[in-house]
Write a protein that holds these residues in place. Sequence first.
Motif, PDB file in Angstrom:
ATOM      1  N   CYS A  27      -5.348  -4.183   9.828  1.00  0.00           N
ATOM      2  CA  CYS A  27      -4.596  -4.044   8.581  1.00  0.00           C
ATOM      3  C   CYS A  27      -3.110  -3.831   8.889  1.00  0.00           C
ATOM      4  O   CYS A  27      -2.249  -4.457   8.269  1.00  0.00           O
ATOM      5  CB  CYS A  27      -5.162  -2.884   7.763  1.00  0.00           C
ATOM      6  SG  CYS A  27      -4.424  -2.720   6.126  1.00  0.00           S
ATOM      7  N   CYS A  28      -2.814  -2.964   9.853  1.00  0.00           N
ATOM      8  CA  CYS A  28      -1.414  -2.734  10.228  1.00  0.00           C
ATOM      9  C   CYS A  28      -0.790  -3.993  10.818  1.00  0.00           C
ATOM     10  O   CYS A  28       0.388  -4.274  10.583  1.00  0.00           O
ATOM     11  CB  CYS A  28      -1.310  -1.585  11.232  1.00  0.00           C
ATOM     12  SG  CYS A  28      -1.359   0.056  10.495  1.00  0.00           S
ATOM     13  N   TRP A  65      -7.900  -1.750   5.333  1.00  0.00           N
ATOM     14  CA  TRP A  65      -7.505  -0.453   5.898  1.00  0.00           C
ATOM     15  C   TRP A  65      -8.721   0.418   6.188  1.00  0.00           C
ATOM     16  O   TRP A  65      -8.726   1.205   7.130  1.00  0.00           O
ATOM     17  CB  TRP A  65      -6.537   0.273   4.956  1.00  0.00           C
ATOM     18  CG  TRP A  65      -7.103   0.572   3.600  1.00  0.00           C
ATOM     19  CD1 TRP A  65      -7.023  -0.223   2.505  1.00  0.00           C
ATOM     20  CD2 TRP A  65      -7.839   1.730   3.196  1.00  0.00           C
ATOM     21  NE1 TRP A  65      -7.658   0.359   1.434  1.00  0.00           N
ATOM     22  CE2 TRP A  65      -8.164   1.559   1.824  1.00  0.00           C
ATOM     23  CE3 TRP A  65      -8.242   2.895   3.839  1.00  0.00           C
ATOM     24  CZ2 TRP A  65      -8.886   2.511   1.103  1.00  0.00           C
ATOM     25  CZ3 TRP A  65      -8.965   3.848   3.121  1.00  0.00           C
ATOM     26  CH2 TRP A  65      -9.280   3.655   1.773  1.00  0.00           C
ATOM     27  N   PRO A 122      -3.349   4.919   1.651  1.00  0.00           N
ATOM     28  CA  PRO A 122      -4.715   5.143   2.146  1.00  0.00           C
ATOM     29  C   PRO A 122      -4.747   5.890   3.485  1.00  0.00           C
ATOM     30  O   PRO A 122      -5.789   6.424   3.857  1.00  0.00           O
ATOM     31  CB  PRO A 122      -5.275   3.726   2.349  1.00  0.00           C
ATOM     32  CG  PRO A 122      -4.364   2.811   1.603  1.00  0.00           C
ATOM     33  CD  PRO A 122      -3.021   3.473   1.654  1.00  0.00           C
ATOM     34  N   CYS A 123      -3.622   5.897   4.194  1.00  0.00           N
ATOM     35  CA  CYS A 123      -3.605   6.399   5.570  1.00  0.00           C
ATOM     36  C   CYS A 123      -2.655   7.578   5.745  1.00  0.00           C
ATOM     37  O   CYS A 123      -2.235   7.883   6.867  1.00  0.00           O
ATOM     38  CB  CYS A 123      -3.211   5.274   6.516  1.00  0.00           C
ATOM     39  SG  CYS A 123      -4.246   3.807   6.335  1.00  0.00           S
ATOM     40  N   CYS A 132       1.585   4.449   4.260  1.00  0.00           N
ATOM     41  CA  CYS A 132       0.775   3.887   3.171  1.00  0.00           C
ATOM     42  C   CYS A 132      -0.158   4.960   2.597  1.00  0.00           C
ATOM     43  O   CYS A 132      -0.660   5.818   3.337  1.00  0.00           O
ATOM     44  CB  CYS A 132      -0.069   2.741   3.705  1.00  0.00           C
ATOM     45  SG  CYS A 132       0.872   1.360   4.349  1.00  0.00           S
ATOM     46  N   ARG A 184       0.830  -1.201   0.000  1.00  0.00           N
ATOM     47  CA  ARG A 184       0.000   0.000   0.000  1.00  0.00           C
ATOM     48  C   ARG A 184       0.871   1.259   0.000  1.00  0.00           C
ATOM     49  O   ARG A 184       0.420   2.321   0.403  1.00  0.00           O
ATOM     50  CB  ARG A 184      -0.915   0.028   1.248  1.00  0.00           C
ATOM     51  CG  ARG A 184      -1.926  -1.107   1.320  1.00  0.00           C
ATOM     52  CD  ARG A 184      -3.002  -0.956   0.249  1.00  0.00           C
ATOM     53  NE  ARG A 184      -3.971  -2.043   0.285  1.00  0.00           N
ATOM     54  CZ  ARG A 184      -3.838  -3.195  -0.361  1.00  0.00           C
ATOM     55  NH1 ARG A 184      -2.755  -3.424  -1.102  1.00  0.00           N
ATOM     56  NH2 ARG A 184      -4.770  -4.120  -0.302  1.00  0.00           N
ATOM     57  N   TRP A 237      -3.089   8.578   9.454  1.00  0.00           N
ATOM     58  CA  TRP A 237      -4.396   8.099   9.941  1.00  0.00           C
ATOM     59  C   TRP A 237      -5.262   9.277  10.400  1.00  0.00           C
ATOM     60  O   TRP A 237      -5.963   9.194  11.419  1.00  0.00           O
ATOM     61  CB  TRP A 237      -4.221   7.099  11.094  1.00  0.00           C
ATOM     62  CG  TRP A 237      -3.381   5.913  10.721  1.00  0.00           C
ATOM     63  CD1 TRP A 237      -3.768   4.855   9.965  1.00  0.00           C
ATOM     64  CD2 TRP A 237      -2.011   5.659  11.092  1.00  0.00           C
ATOM     65  NE1 TRP A 237      -2.720   3.966   9.841  1.00  0.00           N
ATOM     66  CE2 TRP A 237      -1.640   4.438  10.520  1.00  0.00           C
ATOM     67  CE3 TRP A 237      -1.071   6.364  11.857  1.00  0.00           C
ATOM     68  CZ2 TRP A 237      -0.359   3.901  10.683  1.00  0.00           C
ATOM     69  CZ3 TRP A 237       0.192   5.833  12.019  1.00  0.00           C
ATOM     70  CH2 TRP A 237       0.537   4.613  11.433  1.00  0.00           C
ATOM     71  N   ARG A 280      -0.205  -6.275   7.709  1.00  0.00           N
ATOM     72  CA  ARG A 280       0.704  -5.799   6.665  1.00  0.00           C
ATOM     73  C   ARG A 280       2.004  -5.202   7.186  1.00  0.00           C
ATOM     74  O   ARG A 280       2.945  -5.002   6.417  1.00  0.00           O
ATOM     75  CB  ARG A 280      -0.013  -4.775   5.774  1.00  0.00           C
ATOM     76  CG  ARG A 280      -1.172  -5.374   5.003  1.00  0.00           C
ATOM     77  CD  ARG A 280      -1.841  -4.375   4.075  1.00  0.00           C
ATOM     78  NE  ARG A 280      -2.915  -5.013   3.330  1.00  0.00           N
ATOM     79  CZ  ARG A 280      -2.731  -5.730   2.207  1.00  0.00           C
ATOM     80  NH1 ARG A 280      -1.516  -5.846   1.704  1.00  0.00           N
ATOM     81  NH2 ARG A 280      -3.757  -6.306   1.607  1.00  0.00           N
ATOM     82  N   LYS A 281       2.057  -4.863   8.482  1.00  0.00           N
ATOM     83  CA  LYS A 281       3.291  -4.273   9.009  1.00  0.00           C
ATOM     84  C   LYS A 281       3.856  -5.066  10.187  1.00  0.00           C
ATOM     85  O   LYS A 281       5.019  -5.466  10.176  1.00  0.00           O
ATOM     86  CB  LYS A 281       3.031  -2.831   9.489  1.00  0.00           C
ATOM     87  CG  LYS A 281       2.840  -1.822   8.391  1.00  0.00           C
ATOM     88  CD  LYS A 281       2.810  -0.419   8.973  1.00  0.00           C
ATOM     89  CE  LYS A 281       2.735   0.634   7.888  1.00  0.00           C
ATOM     90  NZ  LYS A 281       2.728   1.996   8.433  1.00  0.00           N
ATOM     91  N   GLY A 325      -8.264  -0.469  10.643  1.00  0.00           N
ATOM     92  CA  GLY A 325      -6.874  -0.050  10.430  1.00  0.00           C
ATOM     93  C   GLY A 325      -5.891  -0.806  11.313  1.00  0.00           C
ATOM     94  O   GLY A 325      -4.789  -1.145  10.875  1.00  0.00           O
TER      95      GLY A 325
HETATM   96  S1  SF4 Z   1      -0.994   2.210   7.332  1.00  0.00           S
HETATM   97 FE1  SF4 Z   1      -0.863   0.600   5.738  1.00  0.00          FE
HETATM   98  S2  SF4 Z   1      -0.954  -1.275   6.885  1.00  0.00           S
HETATM   99 FE2  SF4 Z   1      -1.735   0.338   8.251  1.00  0.00          FE
HETATM  100  S3  SF4 Z   1      -3.980   0.480   7.950  1.00  0.00           S
HETATM  101 FE3  SF4 Z   1      -3.065   1.866   6.497  1.00  0.00          FE
HETATM  102  S4  SF4 Z   1      -2.847   0.666   4.604  1.00  0.00           S
HETATM  103 FE4  SF4 Z   1      -3.080  -0.781   6.281  1.00  0.00          FE
END
Ligand code: SF4
Length: 242
Positions: free
Chosen positions: A122-123, A115, A205-206, A203, A74, A221, A126-127, A119
Amino acid sequence: MTIDTIEEHQARAAALGQRLEGSSPPEILEAALIGAFPGRIALVSSFGAESAVLLHMAAQIAPDLPVIFIETQRHFAQTLDYRDALIAALGLRDVRIVEPAPAEVAAQDPQGDLWRRDGDQCCTLRKVAPNQRALAPFAAWISGRKRHHGGVRAALPIVEHDGLHYKINPLAAWGPKEIAGYMRANALPAHPLVAQGYPSIGCWPCTAPAAEGEGMRAGRWAGQGKTECGIHRPAAQRQQAF
Ligand code: SF4
């Protein structure tokens, strides 16, 4: 063989941190890379707005240092281009690109919109989980966090222990002036999104641009009541999220 308790690791981290308080970031890096954790330490970098500083310092001391980049899938395309340009410019020889586990992505984020729905999960997917897997062989890691970013980072120690790893924060005491001065003095290229108003980049989206006078991480965020991705939580709290 005795195994040290978490409390013993934390006491050792605090003592090392106190000894290094007031040292320059390159001195802190040397103490960690050569003195305390030779061959057992990695640097985790997002190749974001300020990442070039720490990467440049590390490359001067140990270009073979393992550098972990968490490929969340992302990232902005500009971040991936910047990552590749910095790797080449700095001569980094062991950059490890780690991704979320495909089976976990298929199970938890089949539509790719986690995400938007959750969130934190998702983190974690993915992280946090990929980072933890990548750090498994190491005793310690280096982060680029700084006290001036505020929030929970305002009281950041130079060295800490999170229950699994020692964490070294060489830039903890540096502010925007020192960062900008180091970038200028070493002719380091800026992340292309900085000029578009992004002082902190994660990322797509955030991450949003920050308005004049807002905090460095105001665009991360934004409006979600979330300020951290979770990779810096104590290990016990991360395990609960898995
Ligand atoms: S920062 Fe990245 S991993 Fe975290 S919620 Fe947003 S898109 Fe997902």
